[in-house]
Scaffold this motif. Structure first.
Motif, PDB file in Angstrom:
ATOM      1  N   ALA A 117    -118.352  48.791  59.871  1.00  0.00           N
ATOM      2  CA  ALA A 117    -117.935  47.673  59.019  1.00  0.00           C
ATOM      3  C   ALA A 117    -118.307  46.337  59.638  1.00  0.00           C
ATOM      4  O   ALA A 117    -118.290  46.175  60.857  1.00  0.00           O
ATOM      5  N   ASP A 118    -118.660  45.384  58.772  1.00  0.00           N
ATOM      6  CA  ASP A 118    -118.795  44.020  59.275  1.00  0.00           C
ATOM      7  C   ASP A 118    -117.551  43.197  58.946  1.00  0.00           C
ATOM      8  O   ASP A 118    -117.391  42.088  59.435  1.00  0.00           O
ATOM      9  N   LEU A 119    -116.651  43.806  58.144  1.00  0.00           N
ATOM     10  CA  LEU A 119    -115.386  43.143  57.841  1.00  0.00           C
ATOM     11  C   LEU A 119    -114.320  44.191  57.542  1.00  0.00           C
ATOM     12  O   LEU A 119    -114.579  45.141  56.803  1.00  0.00           O
TER      13      LEU A 119
ATOM     14  N   ARG B  13     -99.222  52.089  59.964  1.00  0.00           N
ATOM     15  CA  ARG B  13    -100.359  51.362  59.394  1.00  0.00           C
ATOM     16  C   ARG B  13    -100.279  49.864  59.726  1.00  0.00           C
ATOM     17  O   ARG B  13    -101.297  49.245  60.052  1.00  0.00           O
ATOM     18  N   ARG B  14     -99.095  49.291  59.649  1.00  0.00           N
ATOM     19  CA  ARG B  14     -98.940  47.879  60.012  1.00  0.00           C
ATOM     20  C   ARG B  14     -99.290  47.657  61.487  1.00  0.00           C
ATOM     21  O   ARG B  14     -99.988  46.702  61.831  1.00  0.00           O
ATOM     22  N   ARG B  15     -98.782  48.523  62.319  1.00  0.00           N
ATOM     23  CA  ARG B  15     -99.056  48.413  63.755  1.00  0.00           C
ATOM     24  C   ARG B  15    -100.559  48.515  64.018  1.00  0.00           C
ATOM     25  O   ARG B  15    -101.118  47.754  64.806  1.00  0.00           O
ATOM     26  N   ARG B  16    -101.218  49.449  63.331  1.00  0.00           N
ATOM     27  CA  ARG B  16    -102.660  49.652  63.522  1.00  0.00           C
ATOM     28  C   ARG B  16    -103.441  48.397  63.120  1.00  0.00           C
ATOM     29  O   ARG B  16    -104.310  47.950  63.863  1.00  0.00           O
ATOM     30  N   MET B  17    -103.140  47.808  61.965  1.00  0.00           N
ATOM     31  CA  MET B  17    -103.847  46.596  61.527  1.00  0.00           C
ATOM     32  C   MET B  17    -103.664  45.454  62.521  1.00  0.00           C
ATOM     33  O   MET B  17    -104.615  44.754  62.861  1.00  0.00           O
ATOM     34  N   ARG B  18    -102.441  45.272  62.953  1.00  0.00           N
ATOM     35  CA  ARG B  18    -102.151  44.182  63.886  1.00  0.00           C
ATOM     36  C   ARG B  18    -102.818  44.428  65.243  1.00  0.00           C
ATOM     37  O   ARG B  18    -103.280  43.483  65.886  1.00  0.00           O
ATOM     38  N   GLN B  19    -102.889  45.681  65.633  1.00  0.00           N
ATOM     39  CA  GLN B  19    -103.566  46.024  66.890  1.00  0.00           C
ATOM     40  C   GLN B  19    -105.062  45.738  66.775  1.00  0.00           C
ATOM     41  O   GLN B  19    -105.658  45.176  67.695  1.00  0.00           O
ATOM     42  N   TRP B  20    -105.674  46.114  65.667  1.00  0.00           N
ATOM     43  CA  TRP B  20    -107.092  45.817  65.458  1.00  0.00           C
ATOM     44  C   TRP B  20    -107.346  44.323  65.550  1.00  0.00           C
ATOM     45  O   TRP B  20    -108.283  43.884  66.213  1.00  0.00           O
ATOM     46  N   GLN B  21    -106.499  43.550  64.883  1.00  0.00           N
ATOM     47  CA  GLN B  21    -106.696  42.107  64.891  1.00  0.00           C
ATOM     48  C   GLN B  21    -106.575  41.541  66.306  1.00  0.00           C
ATOM     49  O   GLN B  21    -107.322  40.653  66.699  1.00  0.00           O
ATOM     50  N   ALA B  22    -105.646  42.050  67.079  1.00  0.00           N
ATOM     51  CA  ALA B  22    -105.415  41.538  68.434  1.00  0.00           C
ATOM     52  C   ALA B  22    -106.485  42.004  69.424  1.00  0.00           C
ATOM     53  O   ALA B  22    -106.806  41.277  70.360  1.00  0.00           O
ATOM     54  N   GLU B  23    -107.037  43.198  69.224  1.00  0.00           N
ATOM     55  CA  GLU B  23    -107.884  43.800  70.257  1.00  0.00           C
ATOM     56  C   GLU B  23    -109.376  43.853  69.948  1.00  0.00           C
ATOM     57  O   GLU B  23    -110.181  43.927  70.874  1.00  0.00           O
TER      58      GLU B  23
ATOM     59  N   LEU C  97    -104.257  44.462  54.477  1.00  0.00           N
ATOM     60  CA  LEU C  97    -103.192  43.990  53.582  1.00  0.00           C
ATOM     61  C   LEU C  97    -101.865  44.305  54.257  1.00  0.00           C
ATOM     62  O   LEU C  97    -101.347  45.408  54.162  1.00  0.00           O
ATOM     63  N   ASP C  98    -101.353  43.327  54.972  1.00  0.00           N
ATOM     64  CA  ASP C  98    -100.151  43.473  55.792  1.00  0.00           C
ATOM     65  C   ASP C  98     -98.965  42.855  55.062  1.00  0.00           C
ATOM     66  O   ASP C  98     -98.397  41.858  55.481  1.00  0.00           O
ATOM     67  N   TYR C  99     -98.609  43.452  53.937  1.00  0.00           N
ATOM     68  CA  TYR C  99     -97.550  42.934  53.093  1.00  0.00           C
ATOM     69  C   TYR C  99     -96.193  43.493  53.508  1.00  0.00           C
ATOM     70  O   TYR C  99     -96.108  44.583  54.060  1.00  0.00           O
ATOM     71  N   PRO C 100     -95.119  42.771  53.168  1.00  0.00           N
ATOM     72  CA  PRO C 100     -93.781  43.288  53.467  1.00  0.00           C
ATOM     73  C   PRO C 100     -93.496  44.560  52.668  1.00  0.00           C
ATOM     74  O   PRO C 100     -94.076  44.785  51.599  1.00  0.00           O
ATOM     75  N   ARG C 101     -92.604  45.349  53.195  1.00  0.00           N
ATOM     76  CA  ARG C 101     -92.275  46.625  52.546  1.00  0.00           C
ATOM     77  C   ARG C 101     -91.823  46.439  51.098  1.00  0.00           C
ATOM     78  O   ARG C 101     -92.237  47.172  50.221  1.00  0.00           O
TER      79      ARG C 101
ATOM     80  N   ILE D 184    -111.782  40.984  61.549  1.00  0.00           N
ATOM     81  CA  ILE D 184    -110.553  41.459  60.907  1.00  0.00           C
ATOM     82  C   ILE D 184    -109.871  40.277  60.224  1.00  0.00           C
ATOM     83  O   ILE D 184    -109.580  39.270  60.870  1.00  0.00           O
ATOM     84  N   LEU D 185    -109.640  40.414  58.927  1.00  0.00           N
ATOM     85  CA  LEU D 185    -108.844  39.425  58.196  1.00  0.00           C
ATOM     86  C   LEU D 185    -107.548  40.104  57.802  1.00  0.00           C
ATOM     87  O   LEU D 185    -107.565  41.116  57.106  1.00  0.00           O
TER      88      LEU D 185
END
Length: 176
Positions: free
Chosen positions: A84-86, A143-153, A90-94, A159-160
């Motif tokens: 992926a290049d992007l 899934r939320r943890r995974r997205m946030r980890q991708w963005q941080a690492e 979608l990190d929305y509240p529950r 990652i948007l």
């Protein structure tokens, strides 16, 4: 940083966040082929495709130069992530994602709307221990943890992470 419109996009998020809708809209706007992940994972009659076959299907898509996937199942997340290049998260509240999921399930049940490969959700499925609603609760934190980890690492791919549908809409408006 991506200088032109993205051409290999993974849309990721919690169950019910609107991944499929966004991927379809993005494909239409960019003229990039969109591939619904559920169509790659489920055959007619709700027959689950074996993981190795799913991986081959996804690898064939991701070998191309232009594609959008609306999800990444755990058994093959690595494949689109490498190409992926992007990644759009979608990190929305529950409350938001669960509300969307419940409305979608009700709509599909009442109207008998095909979900993937001609499969139609049933009342029995919706209220079973394996239902998509139960899956929402099982997978939400991971899934939320995974997205946030991708963005941080990860430095690549880009990652948007979006926390609201309004932010996604504003981003889409600015996309050329």
């Amino acid at each position: 940083m991506v200088k032109s419109a993205p051409s290999r996009v993974l849309v990721y998020g919690v169950t019910g966040s609107g991944k499929t809708t966004l991927a379809r809209q993005l494909g239409e706007r960019l003229g990039v082929p969109w591939h619904p992940a559920d169509d790659l994972a489920w055959e007619p009659g709700w027959v689950l495709v074996p993981n190795e076959v799913q991986r081959r299907r996804v690898a064939a898509i991701c070998a191309g130069e232009r594609w959008i996937l609306d999800n990444a199942y755990g058994s093959w997340t690595d494949i689109p992530l490498r190409r992926a290049d992007l990644v759009i998260g979608l990190d929305y509240p529950r409350w938001l994602s669960l509300g969307r999921l419940l409305r979608r399930c009700a709509h599909n049940l009442v109207r008998r709307t095909p979900v993937c490969n001609g499969n139609v959700e049933t009342w029995r499925q919706t209220f079973s221990p394996d239902s998509i609603v139960v899956w929402h609760f099982k997978s939400f934190k991971r899934r939320r943890r995974r997205m946030r980890q991708w963005q941080a690492e990860l430095s690549e791919p880009r990652i948007l992470l979006f926390r609201s549908p309004g932010a996604v809409t504003a981003w889409l408006r600015g996309l050329r």
